[in-house]
Motif scaffolding. Structure first.
Motif, PDB file in Angstrom:
ATOM      1  N   ASP A 259      11.412   3.025   9.769  1.00  0.00           N
ATOM      2  CA  ASP A 259      10.831   1.686   9.880  1.00  0.00           C
ATOM      3  C   ASP A 259      10.544   1.173   8.466  1.00  0.00           C
ATOM      4  O   ASP A 259       9.755   1.769   7.730  1.00  0.00           O
ATOM      5  CB  ASP A 259       9.545   1.767  10.693  1.00  0.00           C
ATOM      6  N   GLU A 261       8.790  -1.298   7.369  1.00  0.00           N
ATOM      7  CA  GLU A 261       7.385  -1.655   7.140  1.00  0.00           C
ATOM      8  C   GLU A 261       6.563  -0.401   6.801  1.00  0.00           C
ATOM      9  O   GLU A 261       5.769  -0.396   5.859  1.00  0.00           O
ATOM     10  CB  GLU A 261       6.807  -2.350   8.367  1.00  0.00           C
ATOM     11  N   TRP A 262       6.759   0.639   7.600  1.00  0.00           N
ATOM     12  CA  TRP A 262       6.058   1.900   7.339  1.00  0.00           C
ATOM     13  C   TRP A 262       6.488   2.495   6.000  1.00  0.00           C
ATOM     14  O   TRP A 262       5.646   2.976   5.225  1.00  0.00           O
ATOM     15  CB  TRP A 262       6.338   2.896   8.467  1.00  0.00           C
ATOM     16  N   GLU A 265       4.709   0.794   3.244  1.00  0.00           N
ATOM     17  CA  GLU A 265       3.322   1.243   3.135  1.00  0.00           C
ATOM     18  C   GLU A 265       3.239   2.551   2.353  1.00  0.00           C
ATOM     19  O   GLU A 265       2.363   2.723   1.494  1.00  0.00           O
ATOM     20  CB  GLU A 265       2.716   1.427   4.529  1.00  0.00           C
ATOM     21  N   ALA A 298       8.498  -6.259   2.581  1.00  0.00           N
ATOM     22  CA  ALA A 298       7.225  -5.636   2.984  1.00  0.00           C
ATOM     23  C   ALA A 298       6.504  -5.043   1.780  1.00  0.00           C
ATOM     24  O   ALA A 298       5.272  -5.107   1.687  1.00  0.00           O
ATOM     25  CB  ALA A 298       7.486  -4.564   4.037  1.00  0.00           C
ATOM     26  N   ARG A 301       4.694  -7.769  -0.103  1.00  0.00           N
ATOM     27  CA  ARG A 301       3.454  -8.138   0.588  1.00  0.00           C
ATOM     28  C   ARG A 301       2.363  -7.100   0.325  1.00  0.00           C
ATOM     29  O   ARG A 301       1.206  -7.448   0.093  1.00  0.00           O
ATOM     30  CB  ARG A 301       3.700  -8.283   2.089  1.00  0.00           C
ATOM     31  N   GLN A 302       2.744  -5.833   0.381  1.00  0.00           N
ATOM     32  CA  GLN A 302       1.781  -4.772   0.101  1.00  0.00           C
ATOM     33  C   GLN A 302       1.203  -4.916  -1.312  1.00  0.00           C
ATOM     34  O   GLN A 302      -0.008  -4.778  -1.522  1.00  0.00           O
ATOM     35  CB  GLN A 302       2.451  -3.404   0.241  1.00  0.00           C
TER      36      GLN A 302
END
Length: 468
Positions: A259, A261-262, A265, A298, A301-302
């Motif tokens: 993923d 997004e993960w 992160e 992503a 954004r982080q």
């Protein structure tokens, strides 16, 4: 935060008589204090004292040495707030993370209080009438040169293992965290016999005095590769044992089946925690083209959602920015960050770059700042191959849903620690040995006790005129 903290009494005295270190709060640039550096005479006196008391200290029962470490851990917990405040003022480490570092240090002292008394030798099977043993003994005088980015936890590991093994210790904390090192030294030394642990302040010149002296038996260093090389050269002349955890340039490989997004992160955590000033921080990212676009979005954004603590000082901030400028000048794209903020202090934003190439410094060198350089690769094979390149070998992370890829990664990456699907983490008591230019020797866990002792082989048999 304000630069006003409780400075340890006595740290300012005699500053006019010696070279001094100036400590500025990296948040606002205000002067925290000045610390006199140890002179050559003071270094020599500390070494003489360490050698003088070491033999008696080695005769202390390991269990008794362990009890002293437990007392030191308890005293450290009582000082957690003052130590964390000093750490934040000196290095910019967020207060909550500084508290965690102090508690981790106390826990490490307690760990070695348990491990020291059960550190075993071996009995060998020789003749029936003889006894053959392999016995661990302390090396003698240990010098611990410790870093500023986690000054309590790292120091407690080296100091605790050395003391419980029967060595005496001279500790030189980083010149960027001398107040934290001074309080830590007083706490631990306060529950030990005089001279067993001594703390000396200074920059690399004081470290060089210690590491070039033939009264030193073992040197444990956590810091830059350049310093580690200098220590190794000195030790080659004096015969001292060395334990070196040097620089790193840790890669993160993002496979096609995770993923994004993960994965972003995880990448942000690895790149931006403690403003990127962690020995095993993520320094370079290889992402599969199939997930590159959503991953990059992503990650940006982080980065933009994070308010980072300052870097340790302006000098270090400038070095980090030089790496970013080098990448930009060679064609990299800045998605966020990449600029030196106006105002006082050593602040630098979380920065995301793409279009990076192997020759750029952000990929080939240790940046040690909040920089996430992203290189898009065509497949897992390319990502793994490029992650395996370079002169460092501290740690690496792979994010993948493929067991086959995970198996290949941990077998093929030439590093001391491989993490699969988590940038940080690991079982208590684990130990890792750096590869390549990242150093040598185990710096943690039970294996550190082996490094800080030397083995004596003993053979005992009766004289020939007695019955056997």
């Amino acid at each position: 935060m304000s630069a006003a903290v409780d400075i340890p009494a006595g740290r300012e005295q005699d500053a006019q008589d010696a070279a001094v270190i100036e400590i500025h709060n990296p948040d606002d640039g205000q002067l925290v204090g000045t610390v006199p550096m140890a002179t050559r005479t003071e270094v020599g006196a500390a070494l003489d004292k360490a050698r003088q008391v070491q033999r008696e200290w080695a005769r202390e029962a390991p269990a008794a040495r362990g009890e002293m470490l437990r007392a030191a851990a308890a005293a450290l917990r009582e000082q957690v707030d003052s130590l964390a405040a000093l750490n934040e003022a000196e290095t910019g480490k967020p207060r909550s993370e500084a508290v965690e570092g102090v508690l981790a240090g106390a826990g490490t002292l307690e760990q070695y209080a348990e491990l020291g008394p059960v550190h075993r030798g071996k009995s060998l099977r020789g003749e029936f009438s003889a006894t053959d043993l392999m016995v661990p003994e302390p090396r003698g005088v240990a010098v611990a040169l410790t870093p500023w980015n986690d000054p309590v936890a790292v120091s407690c590991g080296l100091i605790g293992a050395a003391l419980v093994s029967g060595n005496t210790v001279i500790h030189k904390p980083s010149e960027r965290a001398p107040y934290t090192g001074a309080v830590l030294g007083r706490v631990i030394a306060g529950v030990h016999p005089e001279g067993v642990l001594q703390t000396l302040d200074g920059d690399g010149s004081v470290g060089a005095m210690l590491t070039s002296d033939d009264r030193v038996d073992v040197i444990a260093h956590v810091g830059s590769t350049a310093t580690g090389r200098a220590i190794a050269a000195s030790a080659a002349r004096t015969g001292a044992k060395t334990l070196l955890e040097n620089g790193g340039n840790d890669p993160l490989v993002v496979d096609a089946d995770v993923d994004p997004e993960w994965a972003a992160e995880q990448a942000a955590l690895g790149s931006f925690a403690n403003s990127g000033q962690i020995c095993v921080a993520v320094e370079r990212i290889y992402v599969h083209r199939a997930v590159a676009e959503p991953f990059l979005d992503a990650l940006v954004r982080q980065a933009e959602d994070r308010k980072l603590a300052p870097l340790v000082d302006v000098r270090h901030r400038d070095q980090v920015h030089e790496h970013v400028v080098d990448a930009i000048e060679q064609g990299a794209t800045v998605h966020t960050g990449g600029n030196v903020p106006n105002g006082p202090g050593a602040h630098y934003p979380a920065t995301v770059l793409s279009g990076v190439e192997p020759g750029m410094r952000v990929l080939s060198e240790e940046t040690f700042g909040p920089i996430a350089p992203v290189r898009v690769v065509e497949d897992f094979d390319q990502g793994l191959a490029e992650a395996a390149e370079g002169r460092y070998g501290l740690a690496a992370t792979v994010l993948t849903g493929s067991m086959a890829h995970a198996q290949r990664a941990w077998r093929e990456l030439p590093v001391g620690t491989v993490k699969v699907n988590a940038v940080f983490g690991g079982a208590p008591g684990g130990a890792a040995e750096p590869h390549g230019e990242s150093g040598n020797g185990f710096g943690f866990g039970p294996e550190l006790l082996d490094e800080l002792t030397q083995t004596k082989v003993v053979h005992i048999e009766p004289p020939p005129d007695l019955p056997r």
